[in-house]
Every structure is written in C-alpha cells, then in structure tokens.
Design an enzyme around this catalytic site. Structure first.
Site, PDB file in Angstrom:
ATOM      1  CG  LEU A 158      97.157  -7.108  -9.422  1.00 56.04           C
ATOM      2  CD1 LEU A 158      98.529  -7.080 -10.103  1.00 56.04           C
ATOM      3  CD2 LEU A 158      97.276  -7.632  -7.992  1.00 56.04           C
ATOM      4  CB  SER A 159      95.360  -1.842  -5.972  1.00 61.42           C
ATOM      5  OG  SER A 159      95.297  -0.454  -5.776  1.00 61.42           O
ATOM      6  N   GLY A 165       0.807  -1.212   0.000  1.00 61.68           N
ATOM      7  CA  GLY A 165       0.000   0.000   0.000  1.00 61.68           C
ATOM      8  C   GLY A 165       0.838   1.259   0.000  1.00 61.68           C
ATOM      9  CE  LYS A 166       6.751   1.616  -2.606  1.00 63.26           C
ATOM     10  NZ  LYS A 166       7.086   2.327  -3.829  1.00 63.26           N
ATOM     11  CG  HIS A 183       9.101  -5.538  -7.836  1.00 64.98           C
ATOM     12  ND1 HIS A 183       8.322  -6.637  -7.656  1.00 64.98           N
ATOM     13  CD2 HIS A 183       8.273  -4.499  -8.052  1.00 64.98           C
ATOM     14  CE1 HIS A 183       7.050  -6.285  -7.795  1.00 64.98           C
ATOM     15  NE2 HIS A 183       6.999  -4.996  -8.024  1.00 64.98           N
ATOM     16  N   GLY A 190      93.374  -0.187 -13.366  1.00 64.43           N
ATOM     17  CA  GLY A 190      92.544   0.689 -14.219  1.00 64.43           C
ATOM     18  C   GLY A 190      91.065   0.345 -14.160  1.00 64.43           C
ATOM     19  CB  SER A 224      88.196   3.114 -10.475  1.00 67.60           C
ATOM     20  OG  SER A 224      88.092   2.276  -9.343  1.00 67.60           O
ATOM     21  CG  ASP A 274       6.774   5.939  -5.097  1.00 68.61           C
ATOM     22  OD1 ASP A 274       7.035   4.924  -4.427  1.00 68.61           O
ATOM     23  OD2 ASP A 274       5.787   6.035  -5.844  1.00 68.61           O
ATOM     24  CB  SER A 323      86.864  -9.371  -6.016  1.00 65.66           C
ATOM     25  OG  SER A 323      86.954  -8.907  -7.342  1.00 65.66           O
TER      26      SER A 323
END
Lengths: 629, 324
Positions: A468-469, A36-37, A114, A472, A474, A110, A541
C-alpha cells in the site's frame, strides 16, 4: 667514368650546381629471371656509366666463369649479390641499385618474380613511384604479369611501364608488340593503374633501353630511359590536407617543446591552425624549427620540428593535422592485408599494428575473403598463409588516427608485428573505417547479460516491492540501494512517483492505465537487468495478474517479489503525503485501499511486516537475501 | 637553377603549364629526400630503442651521419653517444679530427680498444689484415656493444658500396651473439620500421642506406661539412708495397729492403687503418676537385681497401660474423 664527363672535366662546380637540383625517382622492376630482368638492370647501370673498371673486369671474368652469355658480358651478374643466390642463379630478396642521369637520381628495387615472393615484391613496391613490368615478347601477358600488375595496383603505384622484352627473338615484329599491348591494356582496365606506357625492347642488345632502336623504327614512343627521366609523378600528397605523425617530442629544456616528424601530406606554415588527433585539441603552428633555421613553409616529405602556440598535450603516435580536415579516428576498419609471416594469420589472434608512429594491438575480426593474385578471384577462407592477400575487418584496442590509403598512402598503411617473435608478419592498406552501427551483429554475438554482469561482479536482478501507499516501500528501497552501493554493486531504483513524472506521465489511475503503468515499468526493469544492474522497483502494483506478468519477463530467480505489508490503519495514520485524507474526502478517485482494491501477494519471496519491523531491519533482511542467492 | 631544370625538360614535354605548376609544388631534390629519410630513421630509433649509440668511424660517411643526427634532434643535443672502435692503427689525423668533431657536436665520445689484442701485440703488419680486422675491429666492436648494453647502433654503410650490401635492410637484426642471418631479416615497407626486439638482441641501423658515394660528397660540399684532411691531396711520405701506396704514419712500419718512404702528392678515397688503406696519387686539394676526380675515376671506392680483395663473397662472410 660518368655520363657527362665533359662538363665535369671543364667545370665541376657547374656540374654540382646542376646535380644539386636533381629529383629522385624510385622504381621497381618486376619479372622473372627468364624475362631478362637482371640483364635489363645491368644494362641500365652499364649504359648510364655507373660501372667502374674494376667492377667491369670482375664482371668480364665472372661472365666467362658462370655467365650464361658465352663470351659476352652477362649483365645479370652485376645485380645478383648474395653468394648462395649467385650459385642458384636467382635473386631471392629485394635488392636496391642506384644510378643517375642529368635529371634524376634513380633507386631501383629489384624483386624476384616467383610466386612465393609476393612479400618481397610488396616490400619493394611500397617505396616505388613507378613499376617496370617485364613481359617476354614470345610469351605475352602471363599469369605472373597479372600478379605483378595486381600487387603494383594494390600498393598504390599509379605509373607502370610495360617492357616488352626480347623483341630480337620475334624479329622486332610490330604486330606482335601491338597485340601484347592491347592484351595488357584490356586486362589492366580492372586495376587501379592510371598511366600505362608500353615499350618494345631488347635488354640484351640495348634496343630502346637507353638507345633508340634502329630495328624498331615503327615505334615512336620513349625509350625506357627517356620514360624514367621524364615520367611525371604527380606530387599529389602536397595537395592533401596537412598530416604529420609525431615521432619524437623534442624537449631540450623547459623553454622549448617541439614535435618532430616527417610530413606525410600537405604543407604547413607558421600561423596555420592545426588539430591533434586523436585528442582533437587545436592550436596554431608557431615555428617550423630546423638546424638550418626556422622555415617559412614545409611540405610533404620533409622532416621538421614544429612548435605550437598553445601548451597542449601531444605525444609520440599522435598526428598533427590541418584543423579543417583532420585525419579520421577509428578502432574498427577494413583493409587489404598481405601476409608475410611463416605462421598463418588467424582471425581473433592479437597482433601489434604500427601505423605512422603509432603502435596499437589489433586483431582481425573477420577475414572477408582472400584474393587470388593470379586471377583476382575472391575466395572464402579461414586464415591467410605466407604470400596470401586478404580483405579483412580489423578491431583495434583503442582509437588511432588514419587516412584512407588511396588518399594518403603514408598515413593509410600499416605493418603487423607478431607479439611473440617480433617479426613483421603483415602489411596492410586501409580501405575505410567501419561505422560502429555495422558492428551490432558482432557486439550481439559476444557481449550479453552475463558478460556485462561479470564485468560488474554481480548477479543482475529485479527486486519488486509491492504494498500500500505509505507502507514504506520507497524508504526501504532507498536504504537497500545505499547498502548495495556500499558493497560495490551497480543499482538503480524505479520509483512509482518518479516514473509517473516522466515515462508514464500520460497515464492516469484507471485499472487499464494501472496495468499499462506496470507493463512499462516491468519492461524498463527488464532492460536494466539485461544491462547487468540490480534494479529496485518500488510500486504499489495492486493486481496479482500484473505482478505475474512482470515476473514472466524475467528468467528464473531473477525476479524477487517483496511484499511490504502494513495495515490500512498503520498507513492511514502515517499518511506521509496526505493522500489518504484526500481520498477519504473523495478528492482522489481509485485510490488503492480506499476505493480500489489491493490484492495481497500469495507467494511473495519475502514479506516485510512494516507494522513491527523498522525500515533499517527490513533493508538488512533484503540485502542478506540477495547476497545468499 | 630552376632555369636549367626547365630548359632540359621543356623540349621533351609540351605541357609547360603542368611543369610550372610542378615547379611551384616545391618538388624536393634527391638530396632533400635522402636527408629527410635519414632523419626519420634516426628519430624512430631514438623513440623506440632503449640505449642507442652512433658508431662513428671518422670517415666521410660518418661525417654526414653525424651532421644528419645534429639536424634530426636540433635544438636538443644528440640523444646518444658517439662510439669509436680504435684499432690503434688509425691515422693520427683521424684521431685529432674525431676528438674535435665530438666536441663541436657537444656529443659524448666513447672510445673502445680491444686491450686483449693490444697485449697480444696484434697488428696488420705482424698478423695480416684478416686477423687484425677480426680481433681489433670485429671483436672490439662486439666487446663494446656488450659492455655498454647498446640495443641499437647506427652505422654509415651504404647499399651502393658493395653487392651484398645492396640487399641489406636499413634495420639489420643481430642475435645475442651479434650474428647476422641473411635469411631471417624483416621486410621493410613504406617508412614503417619495426624496432621491436627481445632482450639481448640488437639492431644495426644504416640511415645512409640509400645514399651513393656521389650523394655523400655532394652533400658534404653543399652543407659545408668538415672532413678529415687526409681526403685532400698533400705531400705525404708513402711506400709502395704490393702495388699499393701505404702512407707511413708512424714508426711501426718495418721497411723491407729497398723500401724507402718518398714524398708524394697523395690523398685517400676511404679511411681506415693506415697500413690497410691505399693512397692514390692526386692533386685534388679542394672538394670540387675531389668530386671531379671521383666522377672521372675508373675504379670503385672499395678498391683501396685491402680487406675486400680476398674473394668476392668476403664482405658477406665478415658481416655474418659480426663485422659492421
């Protein structure tokens, strides 16, 4: 026709002054046709004298033609609009109705009851302050009652009136009403609804709608109309920190730059310090500009234009916030999502999110679970279909400002838009931002060494130069890095001396410490390679075992060992740092080549004879090797 | 005024502290809320649409809509033109008023007439209200929207006007052919309006959706908004035809035998093409008097419009065909 005809008749200006101060209440009605809305809404309109004679005449003739109430007026016909719906006798969409009393103007949303129309109810509820949920007194709390209540709660409505309708059909029985009320209140404990009012009524007969029912003198609560007129909808948003999403930058000329928007929360006055999110820039409000003159103050709900004291960058989609309590920003969040699209929601698929005045591409990263709107049970799922509700984690393409929906609904809500059809396919309420730490799992799954490398357009590698150090290493490493950099490669050099100043400053030169030195460097090189970089390691190393250990950390082909070969005579004659001299004098102990052995590599990927080759040539050779493989 | 408000509520609710607190909270009135909502809607359209226009139909709803637009963009000028579809049968007072208001607002005014219809001599007396409206109003509107390539058009329609309007969205999407599909409209949640559309599609936007006729008049009164003088009662020449009072606004009305224009004190509740708009006998010549009359009246607003009378669903059909 109007409810206070006498005042209108006598003094319309007094009436207008009174009505100028009416407030506005928006409410939603939930229930099915059978509850009954429509009859209830028709009754509210009828009883508040909002129906004109011509409408009434049409209603009376329609009632006889298609009505369900015999020769009586079918109030439901007042509110059913579209032609197709009229024939089917159902409402299929959200319809808005208007009526007013001395105190308030009402807008009624409104919506149908459903199951397949969760979408419409959520839409109607999004703008409502109050929900009226209808219960058929003969049936009590039904599945649909739970559904309506859950959606009401989800959409943040704090005030609910339970209209127990059709009391006439159960003989206006107080005990039955009380049982329904207790049943409902027990159920609603699990929801987020703060205020519940239960009203026994008969919409058909008008009992307790606007007129107090003589047949239910046991009921001493308000009629529905009294409830609607007096329900206090706390204006909590005004108490929240200031928020205004910028809709439009108002720039009529070079001398005026204002920011237009509707205030989402809080209040503002000139001089207040603000923060613009997401940029975080601060300033003070200079003026609140309106067509009717500058305002001394503005509050949530008003549409205004602000000017700021400082020229800061603000554009549409930004949010002006109270400086001390700005909105949060995030690109990851959890939200409830109501799916409204015909095509299902798929995690991972991009959608456009609109929140405030901000549009940002988002996708669902995880559908945590769906919620059954009838039972509120949680279920695992891979996708959401039309009218399903889920809890999801979202990822947005960029940061955006937001609030938690519970705190500020206007800045905590969003819609999702399909990128192809442009349809509105989802509506969401933000629960919280996801902390970035909680996304490690997701990150680890998707971003790895190869995706990072792909982004850098290179193959990550570690080039390990031993010798070796003074051989060369680096110098050559430095040249190689320059060349790679010029080629657009992302590189880094780990130099023996430099590492010993920082990471390995605690290590000396005993054999054990040399091993640890190499172990650490190898691990760092591995992380950097994993990050996608080309790493140049320039380390003496001296021991084969450690170089082998380093190589084992890497994938096949990723570790390139380069032996920079120079005779002891050559390096001793170069002696760039004067170290050999000191070692010969015995000032340095365990010096490689003097009193500590250097183990020549047996299977170096490349050997550079630095006795014969210049550093430049050596660098060319190394770069060529990298580019080839 | 606050006194009135408190006086009414206090006996019902003993928590007066809460009430006083609420009064201090600056609760916005219904008109303030409606105004803020309409302004928000207009700004969204201007920010997101490429080429918006305001359909200005000169009546009271358009007057309010124009006023709200000036508020929305102040101190800037209107960031869109006003457009009027002139059926060539509007009251002369309306045209004068239209030009004056556009000038006052500093707005660009585009007037469009369906010249094809004029050539064919289409008019309400000769072709009937339905065909006249279809060609001179609906067709003309489509021509204008196509010609200027507008992608958004503001209209002054309200949801309380008519039953099928109650379900119309604030943002109403139209196909390339301007058709409205009631089954394919976007849900509107919170104040988040989805303005995205494909090339060629357009949006009709109704910023006054949530206003009622009383709200409109009350706002006009409160804000002192000028309206066409035809809304106020005055002595005007009218002819009664089929129970409707038609004001003879020029010499295009062919009088039937026995018809003779008589001076009567009349006014109009709605304004449109003069042969299609019924006048009501009234002495209401001030705004409060008009509002008083409206509030005490026994018939709804659209009753004076000839177009609605065919069948209950006629407005809906016209809307699907592209009528505003």
């Amino acid at each position: 026709m109007h409810s206070d005809s006498a005042l209108i008749e006598e003094d319309v200006e007094e009436y207008l002054r009174a009505h100028e101060h009416k407030t506005l209440l928006r409410f939603i009605t939930c229930g099915s046709v059978d509850d009954g809305k429509s009859t209830l809404i028709g009754r509210l309109l009828y009883d508040s004298k909002m129906i004109f004679e011509d409408q009434l005449a049409a209603l009376e003739s329609d009632s006889k033609k298609v009505g369900t109430q015999g020769d009586s007026i079918d109030f439901a016909l007042l509110v059913d609009g579209l032609a197709a719906e009229r024939e089917q006798g159902i409402t299929i969409d959200v319809a808005y109705r208007f009526f007013s009393t001395e105190n308030r103007k009402f807008i009624v949303a409104d919506t149908p009851g459903h199951e397949q129309y969760t979408r419409n109810m959520a839409t109607g509820a999004s703008t409502a302050d109050v929900a009226i949920i209808l219960i058929d007194a003969r049936k009590g709390v039904l599945t649909q009652t739970r559904r309506h209540s859950f959606i009401t709660s989800l959409m943040g409505i704090k005030h609910v009136a339970i209209a127990v309708n059709k009391m006439d059909l159960i003989g206006y029985d107080e005990a039955a009403f009380t049982a329904i009320e207790e049943d409902y209140r027990a159920f609603a404990k699990g929801l987020d609804i703060e205020h519940i009012t239960c009203i026994p009524m008969s919409a058909l007969g008008g009992d307790n709608v606007t007129q107090r029912s003589a047949k239910m003198d046991w009921y001493d609560g308000p009629t529905l109309m009294t409830y609607l007129e007096t329900v206090e909808v706390e204006n909590l948003t005004q108490e929240r920190p200031f928020r205004m999403p910028i809709q439009w930058v108002n720039r009529p000329n070079l001398d005026f730059r204002g920011f237009s928007g509707q205030i989402a929360a809080g209040r503002i006055e000139p001089g207040m310090e603000i923060k613009v999110m997401p940029s975080g820039k601060t300033s003070r409000v200079s003026k609140i500009v309106t067509f009717d003159g500058d305002l001394p103050e503005a509050v949530a709900g008003q549409s205004v234009t602000l000017t700021l004291e400082d020229e800061i960058d603000v554009s549409r989609g930004d949010m002006i916030c109270a400086s001390e309590h700005p909105a949060e920003i995030t690109d990851q969040f959890e939200a409830h999502l109501i799916w409204m699209g015909d095509e299902k929601m798929l995690p991972g698929r991009p959608y456009i999110m609109k929140t405030g005045a901000h549009q940002v591409p988002v996708s669902v990263t995880k559908l945590k679970h769906t919620i059954n709107v009838n039972t509120m049970e949680e279920h695992a799922a891979r996708s959401l279909v039309l009218n399903e509700i889920g809890v999801c984690n979202f990822s947005a393409e960029r940061d955006f400002p937001f609030d938690i929906f519970r705190d500020v609904p206007a800045t905590g809500s969003f819609i999702l838009i399909d990128r192809i059809t442009n349809a509105t396919v989802g509506a969401g309420t933000i629960n919280f931002a996801l902390r970035r730490a909680s996304n490690i799992h997701w990150q680890a799954l998707d971003v790895n060494k190869s995706t990072r490398a792909a982004l850098m357009h290179q193959t990550p590698r570690t080039i390990w130069m031993t010798g070796l150090s003074g051989a060369g290493k680096s110098t050559i490493a430095n040249l190689v890095e320059k060349k790679l950099h010029a080629l657009g490669k992302h590189t880094y050099t780990l130099d023996g001396d430099n590492v010993r100043h920082g990471l390995n400053r605690d290590l000396g030169f005993t054999d054990a410490q040399r091993v640890e030195n190499i172990r650490r460097v190898a691990e760092v090189a591995k992380l950097m390679t994993d990050a996608g970089l080309i790493v140049l390691v320039s380390f003496i190393s001296p021991f084969r075992a450690e170089r082998r250990m380093a190589r084992r950390l890497f994938e096949e082909g990723e570790f390139i060992e380069i032996f920079v070969d120079a005779s002891l005579e050559t390096v001793e004659s170069r002696d760039p740092k004067g170290l050999y001299k000191k070692a010969r004098k015995g000032e340095i102990a365990n010096f490689t080549g003097i009193d500590s052995p250097y183990e020549r590599p047996e299977y170096a990927d490349l050997t550079i004879d630095s006795n014969k080759m210049s550093a430049e040539e050596a660098a060319e050779k190394i770069v060529a090797l990298l580019m080839d493989t | 005024m606050l006194f009135y408000y408190l006086q009414y509520i206090l006996p019902l609710d003993p928590r007066s502290e809460q009430l006083l607190y609420m009064a201090a909270m600056n609760t916005l009135t219904h008109l303030q809320r409606l105004e803020a909502e309409s302004i928000h809607i207009m700004r969204e359209v201007v920010a997101e649409c490429r080429n918006p226009v305001m359909l200005y139909s000169i009546g009271k709803d358009s007057a309010v809509m124009l006023h709200l637009a000036r508020k929305a963009f102040h101190p800037s000028k209107l960031p869109f033109p006003l457009a009027h579809v002139d059926t060539t049968w509007k009251f002369r007072d309306m045209i004068t008023f239209r030009d004056k208001m556009a000038q006052e607002a500093g707005a660009e005014l585009l007037v469009h007439i369906n010249e094809e219809g004029v050539k064919q001599g289409i008019g309400p007396f000769t072709h009937g209200s339905a065909l006249h409206t279809e060609i001179m109003k609906t067709q003309a509107l489509k021509q204008m929207l196509d010609h200027y390539q507008f992608d958004a058009a503001f209209g002054g329609a309200r949801r309380d006007e008519e039953k099928s309007r109650a379900k119309e969205r604030i943002f109403s999407f139209r196909s390339k052919a301007h058709r409205w599909d009631p089954k394919n409209q976007r849900p509107e949640l919170w104040n988040l309006y989805n303005c995205r559309k494909h090339d060629g599609e357009s949006i009709r936007v109704f910023p006054l959706s949530n206003w009622t006729e009383l709200d409109v008049w009350q706002y006009i009164y409160l804000e002192n908004i000028p309206v066409v003088p035809l809304y106020f009662a005055a002595e005007r020449p009218v002819v009664e035809r089929d129970g409707t009072l038609i004001m003879v606004d020029d010499d295009r009305m062919k009088l039937e035998p026995g018809e003779k224009p008589a001076m009567k004190k009349v006014r109009f509740r709605t304004l449109g093409c003069w042969p299609l708009t019924g006048a009501i006998e009234s002495s209401a010549d001030t705004l409060p008097a008009i509002i008083r009359e409206m509030l005490l009246t026994k018939t709804s607003e659209r009753q004076g419009r000839v177009i609605d009378n065919d069948s209950n669903a006629s407005m809906e059909q016209k809307k699907q065909e592209g009528y505003f």
